[in-house]
Design an enzyme around this catalytic site. Structure first.
Site, PDB file in Angstrom:
ATOM      1  N   CYS A 199     129.649  -4.594  89.301  1.00 44.04           N
ATOM      2  CA  CYS A 199     129.696  -4.555  87.834  1.00 44.04           C
ATOM      3  C   CYS A 199     128.417  -3.964  87.270  1.00 44.04           C
ATOM      4  O   CYS A 199     128.433  -3.305  86.225  1.00 44.04           O
ATOM      5  CB  CYS A 199     129.953  -5.951  87.272  1.00 44.04           C
ATOM      6  SG  CYS A 199     128.826  -7.224  87.894  1.00 44.04           S
ATOM      7  N   HIS A 454     127.118 -11.676  85.564  1.00 47.34           N
ATOM      8  CA  HIS A 454     128.030 -10.550  85.396  1.00 47.34           C
ATOM      9  C   HIS A 454     127.378  -9.531  84.457  1.00 47.34           C
ATOM     10  O   HIS A 454     126.651  -9.895  83.524  1.00 47.34           O
ATOM     11  CB  HIS A 454     129.352 -11.048  84.813  1.00 47.34           C
ATOM     12  CG  HIS A 454     130.372  -9.966  84.617  1.00 47.34           C
ATOM     13  ND1 HIS A 454     130.801  -9.156  85.651  1.00 47.34           N
ATOM     14  CD2 HIS A 454     131.035  -9.540  83.502  1.00 47.34           C
ATOM     15  CE1 HIS A 454     131.686  -8.290  85.186  1.00 47.34           C
ATOM     16  NE2 HIS A 454     131.838  -8.513  83.891  1.00 47.34           N
TER      17      HIS A 454
END
Length: 1340
Positions: A199, A454
């Protein structure tokens, strides 16, 4: 028959990527017109009669026929006496039988109602409703207690007169919102798929893609026409950008990471985004050299700093211009981005010991700073959200609130951030320098804590609408989400005593585009910017991918059939492709002829007609056999399809489809893997060409459960021992009652290749039973019949001519059994050099699985032309990381090549590694394994590492005393080579200094901007002279230490060996201990001469030997911290007034709480420390009115130091002699010259005794330690007499050794990375094989 009912499956469609679901729920339509999945609801119902319900037992589980609703197959389950105790109800469930091999994005979500009909009064029908997502984890759903059994009877109406019960189900297939969102339709952009932990890379790539000028430069990079994306970074990035621009759905980054040279291990490791950005851009710069876009990256991202050092008292100024690609801005202590720029350009005054050395004026006071010569069109700001916290000895995330703005003016306040030239151009309004006004383009965000989280990005490609790019999902966002929402919350980003992890999101990278360059940077990029050959290729790839995605979207509507004929079996079995075992691999069949993709509603007769068109075998000659995966892992035809089956639809053949075996390792092989991307029903068949009708064996005459004497379908292979070939001769239908010797003779007679060569010869027959995990090829008794030999449909016979003894002696493998065992056991092994595991194999050899260790070594030595195979050492291959494992293979520890290859990490069913790493040793491995290599660092009397690390090799059973003797010999020989070695070692040591070095201006000037070229050195000559002077002084001091060590060694001064863990002495090693017991792969090993005052003759029974270590202070409350600051200030002032080192007999310093010193402390301390002198002798609070008064700040400090463990240890610990009459003040006075610390600096340190567990001891500075030492001696804190002897050089001693792992005198202070006399501390090289950091690398 409609054309759209079936279509050929392209070969590459089986490897299509996963995609959002697009399935249709309607009658047969063309693929292009099929609607998207579940956009409309599908409904249907089914009724099931259960006869004689009242007579069914508890164990009589009932299953309905399979029925279809909404293009999905369903069935109902019923437990007449409940599926659990107390067995008083009827249980009813709805099952989706294909759930176990249905991809997640195609799993049906349904609302359903189960109804038990009432035959007397329909209004009393009993029903229950439920909603459920049917997936591989929950294939059925329903009600264990549907209806009490007492209510079910003919009288109640729930049973029909004939005793039947009717269950009805009404199903509504719901739209699944998870897979219907279309990012392209909603936002005009698509996302990137996450490979596992990519990510961080996805957010960076989305930002770079949305800088159109950068994208155009990538498109303009010239690339070869046939270059593969997975092998070329430019092609991979061009392909990725093209797909982001034109693909309808999320794009994979696998080709790009493959071009980096990354493997699966890298895809699951989060790297630093800034580092990836720099490495990627640097790699692209290399690829852009000598092309039309050579300077494109520099023109976009490169700015320049103006670094200066200006003397205050003389006219001297040194300046330097350096480039940067991004800037690292402080978050800690800054409220907003402008504060960070203020801190970045803050001027530092160099004075005192930090004066700047010039060529002409010597040491001078100076001002040092950084300004900006120019800013780039695209400004990348890296926010320092992650920092190392010395108090906690850990990385922490800074979640402080930090504001940034939609527009950024870097010309503010008359250009205070600009260099003199830039400020002048701003004041004059020069047109040559653009206005440094920026607009926010991208905000890259990290959500989570330091241990995980994230990454995603907010970007506004058009400068107006913010979009959130979160991996494969792109959504519209509000401005407040991109700005205020990412300021941070101010929560603690690390972890406290309760180990609570922060979970907030905050910006870690900002991208601004200069308003003056906005139109140029945010230009239009069209297909005209892509080279024609590249565009044609990308469009072709995109069209192919859309076809594959369409197939996946409609997978549940179709059935996949793979049909093999004799010609396919003959083609696959043989030496050409090394496929000798079993019959056929359906996945390797030619797709245009053998793979079919048809609608489930297609009639089998229509399928046969299509097969006739492709294969040329007429329909009336076609007979289809089902394929069965047997328990021994072979795949053979089992039975012929019945006439009823051939008259049905394909959906009715669900019972013969390939289902995944138990366990994920069998999923792909059994047809439940990639086939599920094009069809959920995977049927594999063998097609028999029956020939002419008069020669064909009717299906009814075939051997079956009802006809044991019928004809068997057997396949025949022929083995030629001379040519070492195995070929398939097709199939035969043979009567089960036939004799095998007749079969053998027939086979030899029919073999044209053996005509005239078999006269008088004898045939041998073998049955090929299995090939995994071992080969089983059994000889057949020719006297028996086929039935007596246990042969069945699909079995394989191997025939050959039996050789005479003379003929057998001339061939390697005279029998088919021996040949197949050889084929099964041979392996092609790649041998790579251990020192270069990423390189191509040095040699590839064919070896047998059962080859011994010596045979493998001999074969490799012969291939490498090495005279002695015993000097080879092997290392296994890690199948997950693609790298060598950490431990070597010990000499002859593996009995076979197979065991040498197995690393212990291979999952069941996974392919065995085919790689081994090797290294060539300087002596035989067997002899070397009897030795132990110990890496020892020698430290001087101050505990400092000097010289170089010594690698000493001894026999494993040698005592440590031999190691120390060898080291002493080396130290006597070392001074002759000390000048050169010392210079190199000192230089290397400087690079390993601590995180903050305050050795002078010339070194501090190296901490510059966060660009590619960091640093702001002043005048090159002056800096060079200062550095040379510092190195010369370091070399001279090191040479003196080495010379002193040589003299001590020559004089016979004993050495001691210490085991260090985390900058603390863990134990003193007994000289009689064998070196094999030392854990040389994990811990530091340090040797030093026993100081003169610690020799046995200098010690008495009242002496102790104790460890002193440097440690960070624990977290303190505000009141305790103020008490520390107050006492430190007073002690520093006293030490400065004295102007000389502290007296070993006297006074107090930091933490002294007696008499006048406390009064002095109160005068200088914070108001919170006014009571710091309370009851110092006993540590008690004063009694006021019969009650104890409030705690003083000093009491609070002592309590917190006693209750909390200090922070991490650092620097070099030492062993000192302590007597019962010593005080902390006396010990401190002895330590000051030993450590070379100024008196005022050491006055700020706190000294406490830290045990292996709280509470710690915080005695007064002037209190004798006799009582404490005796208490520790009696409390088990002291080591054995043997270790005490080891501490003093091996001789018995009357002194006591305080066990270093149980009690330590800790000096609490800040780590400045300095050693003796303020010089940069030099760390010994790590001996651990496991302490390494994996950097970001792009190899492509």
């Amino acid at each position: 028959m409609e054309d759209e009912l079936y279509e050929a499956v392209p070969e590459d469609s089986m490897d299509a990527e996963a995609a959002p679901p697009q399935v249709a729920d309607e009658a047969v339509v063309s693929a292009s017109d099929a609607p998207k999945p579940m956009e409309t609801e599908s409904t249907g119902h089914y009724e099931w009669e259960i006869h004689n319900f009242a007579k069914l037992l508890q164990t009589d589980k009932q299953t309905s026929e399979t029925f279809e609703i909404g293009t999905y197959l369903w069935r109902m389950l019923c437990f007449p006496r409940q599926n659990a105790q107390p067995h008083r109800h009827i249980s009813a469930f709805l099952e989706y039988p294909e759930a176990s091999f249905t991809p997640t994005h195609l799993s049906p979500k349904a609302s359903f109602k189960l109804i038990i009909k009432n035959f007397k009064d329909p209004s009393k029908d009993f029903s229950k409703c439920a909603d459920h997502l049917f997936d591989s984890q929950q294939v059925d759903w329903g009600f264990s207690q549907m209806l009490p059994l007492t209510d079910i009877s003919v009288a109640s109406g729930y049973l029909r007169e004939d005793g039947a019960l009717v269950l009805r189900v009404e199903i509504t297939i719901q739209r699944d919102e998870r897979f219907t969102y279309d990012s392209r339709a909603v936002t005009g952009f698509v996302g990137l798929k996450n490979q596992g932990a990519t990510c961080y890379m996805n957010s960076l790539l989305q930002y770079l893609y949305n800088v159109p000028l950068f994208r155009k430069a990538v498109y303009h990079m010239p690339v070869p026409e046939n270059e593969e994306p997975s092998k070329s970074l430019p092609v991979a990035l061009q392909s990725l950008f093209y797909k982001l621009q034109y693909a309808p759905s999320a794009v994979s980054t696998k080709d790009l990471t493959a071009s980096f040279g990354w493997n699966t291990y890298d895809a699951f490791m989060q790297h630093d985004v800034q580092e990836l950005n720099r490495v990627l851009c640097e790699k692209l710069e290399e690829k852009m050299k000598n092309t039309r876009v050579e300077k494109a990256i520099n023109e976009l991202f490169e700015g320049f700093t103006y670094n200066f050092i200006e003397c205050i008292n003389v006219d001297y100024k040194s300046t330097r211009k350096e480039s940067f690609m991004d800037l690292q801005l402080d978050v800690k202590g800054c409220k907003n981005v402008y504060d960070s720029f203020d801190k970045y350009t803050e001027v530092e005054v160099l004075s005192g010991q930090n004066q700047y050395k010039t060529d002409d004026f010597g040491m001078q006071d100076a001002r040092k700073g950084i300004l900006f010569e120019s800013f780039p069109p695209v400004l990348q700001l890296q926010l320092k959200r992650f920092e190392y916290d010395f108090q906690r000895d850990a990385m922490v995330k800074i979640n402080d609130r930090y504001e940034f703005y939609d527009e950024l003016d870097l010309d503010r306040d008359a250009g205070k951030f600009l260099s003199p030239t830039g400020a002048q151009q701003l004041s004059t309004g020069s047109s040559s320098a653009p206005r440094n006004a920026y607009k926010l383009h991208s905000v890259l965000v990290h959500s989570g804590g330091v241990h995980g989280g994230h990454y995603y990005a907010y970007i506004r490609p058009d400068g107006k609408q913010w979009l959130k790019f979160d991996d494969d999902r792109v959504t519209k966002a509000e401005p407040r989400d991109a700005l205020e929402g990412q300021f941070g919350t101010g929560d603690d980003g690390g972890y406290g005593s309760n180990l609570k992890f922060a979970k907030c999101s905050s910006a870690y990278m900002l991208v601004y585009v200069r308003l003056a360059d906005w139109g140029r940077v945010m230009c239009d990029v069209t297909k005209n910017d892509i080279a024609k050959h590249l565009l044609d290729r990308l469009e072709r790839e995109q069209a192919d991918k859309e076809v594959r995605q369409r197939d996946k979207q409609q997978a549940h509507l179709f059935c996949s059939l793979k049909v093999a004929t004799d010609a396919d079996v003959v083609a696959q079995v043989g030496a050409a492709n090394s496929a000798y075992f079993d019959l056929v691999d359906h996945d390797k069949l030619p797709a245009d002829r053998c793979h079919y993709r048809l609608r489930k509603q297609t009639k089998f007769a229509d399928f046969k007609a299509e097969v006739a068109l492709r294969t040329g075998i007429p329909v009336h000659r076609q007979r289809y056999w089902t394929m069965k995966r047997r328990n021994n892992l072979t795949h053979r035809p089992e039975r012929a399809l019945t006439a009823q089956e051939e008259a049905s639809q394909l959906v009715d053949l669900a019972g013969i489809r390939e289902l995944p075996r138990d366990g994920p390792q069998h999923h792909r092989a059994a047809g439940g893997g990639k086939e599920a991307k094009v069809a959920l029903m995977d049927i594999r068949l063998y097609l028999e060409d029956m020939g002419d009708e008069d020669e064909a064996v009717p299906t009814k005459d075939l051997c079956s459960e009802s006809n044991k004497k019928g004809s068997l379908l057997l396949f025949v292979k022929h083995y030629d021992p001379v040519k070492e070939t195995l070929t398939c001769k097709g199939h035969h239908l043979l009567p089960a009652t036939g004799k095998l010797h007749n079969v053998a003779e027939m086979l030899l007679e029919d073999d044209e290749a053996l005509e005239g060569a078999v006269a008088g010869g004898e045939a041998q027959l073998w049955e090929e039973v299995k090939f995994e995990p071992t080969v089983m090829v059994d000889p057949i008794d020719l006297r028996k019949t086929l039935a007596e030999s246990g042969l069945a449909n699909g079995d394989i016979l191997i025939y050959q001519r039996k050789l005479s003894e003379a003929e057998a002696a001339r061939v390697r493998y005279p029998t088919a059994q021996g040949f197949l065992e050889y084929v099964h056991n041979r392996r092609m092994i790649h041998f790579k050099k251990l020192e270069d595991p990423g390189a191509a194999p040095a040699v590839t050899l064919e070896l047998l699985r059962g080859a011994t260790y010596d045979e493998v070594a001999a074969a490799l030595a012969e291939a490498l032309q090495l005279p002695d195979p015993s000097k080879l050492r092997f290392t296994q291959h890690n199948v997950w990381s693609g790298q060598p494992i950490r431990n070597h293979i010990r000499f002859r520890s593996c009995g076979s090549l197979e065991s040498m290859l197995q690393s212990g990490q291979r999952s069941a069913g996974a392919q065995m590694p085919d790689t081994l790493y090797f290294e060539v040793l300087d002596l035989p491995l067997e002899e070397m394994e009897q030795l132990r290599t110990v890496r020892v660092a020698f430290h001087n009397e101050r505990g400092e590492f000097v010289g170089e690390q010594h690698s000493i090799r001894l026999r494993r059973d040698s005592p440590v005393s031999e190691l120390l003797t060898e080291l002493a010999t080396r130290l006597q020989q070392q001074p002759a080579a000390a000048p050169a070695a010392g210079a190199s070692a000192h230089s290397n040591g400087g690079a390993e200094a601590g995180p903050k070095v305050e050795a002078g201006a010339e070194q501090q000037a190296e901490a510059g901007p966060g660009g590619r070229h960091q640093g702001a050195e002043g005048h090159a000559a002056a800096g060079g002279q200062a550095a040379a002077g510092g190195q010369a002084a370091g070399r001279a001091e090191e040479e003196a230490s080495l010379k002193a060590a040589a003299e001590l060694a020559a004089a016979g001064r004993p050495l001691r060996l210490l085991e260090l863990r985390d900058n603390k002495i863990h134990k003193i090693v007994d000289p009689t201990e064998p070196v094999d017991s030392l854990n040389v792969d994990y811990w530091q090993w340090r040797a030093e001469f026993v100081p003169e005052d610690q020799l046995p003759e200098a010690l008495g029974p009242r002496d102790f030997i104790m460890q002193v270590a440097h440690q960070l202070p624990p977290p303190l409350s505000a009141r305790a911290a103020s008490a520390w600051a107050g006492t430190a200030a007073a002690s520093t002032a006293a030490a400065s007034d004295a102007g000389e080192p502290m007296d070993a007999d006297g006074g107090s310093d930091t933490g002294a709480n007696t008499g006048d010193n406390n009064n002095n402390t109160n005068n200088n301390a914070d108001a919170d420390a006014d009571d710091a002198d309370a009851s110092e002798n006993e540590g008690e609070r004063p009694v006021v009115g019969g009650r104890r008064g409030p705690k003083s700040a000093e009491d609070v400090l002592k309590e917190e130091l006693a209750e909390n463990m200090p922070g991490a240890a650092f620097g070099d610990p030492v062993l000192i002699r302590v007597t019962e009459t010593d005080t902390l003040g006396k010990i401190r006075a002895r330590l000051q010259p030993l450590m070379g610390v100024p008196a005022e600096e050491m006055a700020r340190w706190r000294a406490i005794f830290v045990g292996s567990r709280p509470s710690n001891a915080v005695p007064s500075e002037d209190k004798e330690l006799a009582e404490d030492l005796q208490r520790w001696r009696n409390g088990g804190f002291c080591a054995s007499a043997a270790l005490a002897a080891a501490a003093v050089g091996g001789a018995p001693t009357q002194a006591t050794l305080v066990a270093p792992d149980k009690l330590v005198l800790a000096l609490l202070h800040e780590d400045k990375g300095l050693g003796h006399g303020g010089a940069p501390r030099r760390a010994a090289p790590s001996t651990s094989r496991y302490m390494y950091e994996k950097p970001v690398k792009i190899y492509g």
